[in-house]
Design a protein around this motif. Sequence first.
Motif, PDB file in Angstrom:
ATOM      1  N   SER A   3       0.849  -1.191   0.000  1.00  0.00           N
ATOM      2  CA  SER A   3       0.000   0.000   0.000  1.00  0.00           C
ATOM      3  C   SER A   3       0.884   1.239   0.000  1.00  0.00           C
ATOM      4  O   SER A   3       2.005   1.217   0.504  1.00  0.00           O
ATOM      5  CB  SER A   3      -0.925  -0.005   1.217  1.00  0.00           C
ATOM      6  N   ARG A 233      -7.405   3.326  -7.411  1.00  0.00           N
ATOM      7  CA  ARG A 233      -7.947   3.459  -6.054  1.00  0.00           C
ATOM      8  C   ARG A 233      -9.197   4.330  -6.045  1.00  0.00           C
ATOM      9  O   ARG A 233     -10.151   4.049  -5.315  1.00  0.00           O
ATOM     10  CB  ARG A 233      -6.865   4.015  -5.114  1.00  0.00           C
ATOM     11  N   LEU A 361      -7.007  -5.135  -4.510  1.00  0.00           N
ATOM     12  CA  LEU A 361      -6.492  -4.100  -3.609  1.00  0.00           C
ATOM     13  C   LEU A 361      -7.086  -4.331  -2.225  1.00  0.00           C
ATOM     14  O   LEU A 361      -8.181  -3.839  -1.913  1.00  0.00           O
ATOM     15  CB  LEU A 361      -6.850  -2.708  -4.126  1.00  0.00           C
TER      16      LEU A 361
END
Length: 377
Positions: A3, A233, A361
Amino acid sequence: MPSYPYVLLSAAVSLDGYLDDTTPERLLLSGPSDFDRVDEVRASVDAILIGAGTIRADNPRLLVNSAERRAARVAAGKPEYPLKVTVSASGELDAAANFWHTGGDKIVYTTEKGAERLRREPVAADIVALGPELDWRALLAHLREMRGVERLMVEGGGTIHTQLMTQGLADELQLVLAPLFVGDPEAPRLFGPGGYQGGRLRLLESRRIEDVVLMRYAPTAPGAGTLPCAADRHWLALACELAERCPPSETAFSVGAVVVAADGTELARGYSREGGDPHVHAEEAALAKIAAGDPRLASATVYSSLEPCTHRSSRPVPCARLILRAGARRVVTAWREPDTFVAGADGSGMLAAQGVDVLVLPEYEERAKAPNAHLLP
């Protein structure tokens, strides 16, 4: 999957796109009110990054100047000053520069050769060697995982801004446009040759500050392959938001999905049980809104808060098959499907076996799970 921090690029430019001129003195492109705004942004982040070239050219202190803002940071349990970060492949740094002798902690990211030089000619900072070459993904992962940096402000120079934008690692660009021209081709520009090729940016805000204009932009173009980018994202977060709109169910998950073209154009969105249909799935709802044969689908990315299904009783074709039929070759998801309704579901595996790039993710998993908490142990 590592991350990264939220990466905010900050710059001021002339009307013809220059960061500075070629005179010995730094060109001041904005005024007191904007400088105060920058100070406020600095106070809000965990770290501030500049390149070694900016240290050499401007010799900045890179501080939060407001005593009230520093006090607020301390009251919130943060260091008085954000971590100061610089990047130098060569390790050629001036130990007398203001950067090292003001503010709080400092860190230098460099190469193995640069680290050797800094051991011989040290500066007042922690030294992290990233390998034989500088690696922005490794740098950002280290800042997040080892130094706890969640928000990173990048103040230049132009080479660093260009690299972060072209590699899809910038979440936001804060650009101040000053009402003057530089007109010198030797002066530094915001973006280098080639610039940013990732499609149109999304305007978040436009605001007048004295005689300059602040514009905040976010990238929209999806990444490529299995490497995440900042826009991935954003779109996955939107898919998770869409999942929250789903009518509740005891027999099906709440899922959101967005289909995005390679240039960042949103093609369609959908969510489970949309439009009162108790059986429609999110990816199904989104894909149904796109004309069959749309050429943009071949390079599009499908974002889904839960990996696409491989088995279902309410429709003849599961969502993973619908994605394959549509021709999309990239899928980004937040959460692998649990065994709640289908044991051993593996939509990601089915898609990958057919040549689709699948990216999970996991930092968005809890957001994807939230509207489904009643279905989970």
